[in-house]
Design an enzyme around this catalytic site. Sequence first.
Site, PDB file in Angstrom:
ATOM      1  CG  HIS A 106      12.968   3.413  -0.356  1.00 29.68           C
ATOM      2  ND1 HIS A 106      13.262   4.706  -0.689  1.00 29.68           N
ATOM      3  CD2 HIS A 106      12.228   3.493   0.798  1.00 29.68           C
ATOM      4  CE1 HIS A 106      12.726   5.526   0.214  1.00 29.68           C
ATOM      5  NE2 HIS A 106      12.094   4.825   1.118  1.00 29.68           N
ATOM      6  CG  HIS A 175      14.774   5.303   5.096  1.00 26.20           C
ATOM      7  ND1 HIS A 175      13.998   5.412   6.231  1.00 26.20           N
ATOM      8  CD2 HIS A 175      13.937   5.465   4.046  1.00 26.20           C
ATOM      9  CE1 HIS A 175      12.743   5.612   5.865  1.00 26.20           C
ATOM     10  NE2 HIS A 175      12.677   5.660   4.545  1.00 26.20           N
ATOM     11  CD  GLU A 309      13.339   8.976   3.702  1.00 19.63           C
ATOM     12  OE1 GLU A 309      13.249   8.406   2.605  1.00 19.63           O
ATOM     13  OE2 GLU A 309      12.365   9.104   4.457  1.00 19.63           O
TER      14      GLU A 309
HETATM   15  C1  GLA Z   1      10.151   6.822   2.702  1.00 24.93           C
HETATM   16  C2  GLA Z   1       8.885   6.985   1.970  1.00 24.93           C
HETATM   17  C3  GLA Z   1       7.768   6.575   2.864  1.00 24.93           C
HETATM   18  C4  GLA Z   1       7.957   5.146   3.304  1.00 24.93           C
HETATM   19  C5  GLA Z   1       9.287   4.975   3.964  1.00 24.93           C
HETATM   20  C6  GLA Z   1       9.612   3.541   4.262  1.00 24.93           C
HETATM   21  O1  GLA Z   1      10.266   7.722   3.691  1.00 24.93           O
HETATM   22  O2  GLA Z   1       8.698   8.278   1.490  1.00 24.93           O
HETATM   23  O3  GLA Z   1       6.549   6.719   2.194  1.00 24.93           O
HETATM   24  O4  GLA Z   1       7.872   4.293   2.202  1.00 24.93           O
HETATM   25  O5  GLA Z   1      10.296   5.475   3.139  1.00 24.93           O
HETATM   26  O6  GLA Z   1       8.596   2.890   4.936  1.00 24.93           O
END
Ligand code: GLA
Length: 344
Positions: A106, A175, A309
Site C-alpha cells: 500500500h 480502502h 479494493e
Molecule cells: C489489503 C490487503 C490486506 C490488508 C489490508 C490492510 O486489503 O490485501 O491483506 O493488508 O489491505 O490491513
Amino acid sequence: MTQVSHQQWGEVSSLGSVDLWILQSSQVRVEVLTLGAIIRSVCSRGKHGQMEDVVLGYDDLEGYVSDKRYLGAVVGRVANRIARGHFVVEGKDYQLDINNGPNALHGGLRGFNKAIWLATAVESGVQLSLTSPDGDQGYPGEVQVSVTYTLQGETLTAEYQARSTKTTPINLTNHSYFNLAGQGAADIYDHEVSISAQSYLPVDDTSIPTGEIRAVEGSPFDLRKPVLIGSRLKVIPGPGFDHNFCLSSPGDPWTRKHAARVCHPASGRVLEVSTSQPGVQFYTANFLDGSITGKGGARYRKHSSFCLETQNWPDAVNQASFPDCLLRPGEEYRHITCFIFTTV
Ligand code: GLA
C-alpha cells in the site's frame, strides 16, 4: 442536486490543516477528509428509510493519523503488495521499504493515505490533488495525482488520474471498509456477496500472487451467484477473503464494468460496485482484531466489514503476464470506480 460544503476538521502537527468535505444528495451523505483522501462516512438509507453510516472510521483526526489499517483512505502510489518491495523498470533496480512481512504494501511507510491533499470544489463533489516527489517512498518520478469524488443521487464516483515525469508503477484504490448493517455492527456474516469474476489469483503464504490465474468454477471462490458471506467464510482456506478477483484480462480495453454486489437483506441495503480497473481485492477485514476503537466507540473485530479494493492485479510490476501497471511520461493514468447505494 448535490450540496457540497466544507469546514476545517483539525490540524496535524508538521503536516497542516485537515478539512472535512460534505457531499449531500437526496439519498446519500458522504464525508471526505483532505487527509489521505479518506472517505470518513457514507450514510445511506435502508428499505424503511433508516439512515446508517456504512463505512468504518474514527471519531477524531488522531484516529486517522495513527491508523494502520487504511480505513477509508486512498492508497498509493501502488496499492496492494510488491514482492520483497523490489522491481526493475527500464533496466533499473528499485528497492522499497518493507512494511508487510517480506513485502511492500500500500505505497510504503508514508503512502498517499498519510498525505494531506489539496481540495477544490467541482460540480457535485470535490477534487483532491497531490504531488508525490521523485523518489517518494523509493518510487521513480514526480507524480501528479488527483482523486475526484462526485455524488449523483445514490452513486458515489471516484475518478483517479495521474501523470509522471519518469516511468513508474502505479495502482490507486480506495480502502473503505463497509458494513451495510451500520459501521458498528459485529460482523458481515449475514451479507450476501457476488463478484463478476471468472478467475482469481491464488497467493503464496505472504499473499503474493503465485502467477497462476485460476478459474473460480467449482471452487469456494466462485462468487458469480450471490452467496452468504458467513457460510462461504467457513469453507475458504485461511482467515478469510483477501484475494484479487480478475474482472478483465491483460490487454483488454478500458471499459467500466460491473464488479460486485453486496446485499444486507435485513436492512435492505445494497452496494454495487463498477470499475474500469482490471481487478478487485475482496478483503473481509481478517486483520481487524477488536483493538481499534472506531466511530461511536465501536470495536472493529475480524470479519466486521468488507473491502472491495478496485485495482490492478497485485505485484503486477513483477509479473509479466499481469495487466501493465506502468505509467510512462506523457501518458495519463485514469480509472473510475462507482459505488452505488440502493435498497431491495
Ligand atoms: C489489503 C490487503 C490486506 C490488508 C489490508 C490492510 O486489503 O490485501 O491483506 O493488508 O489491505 O490491513
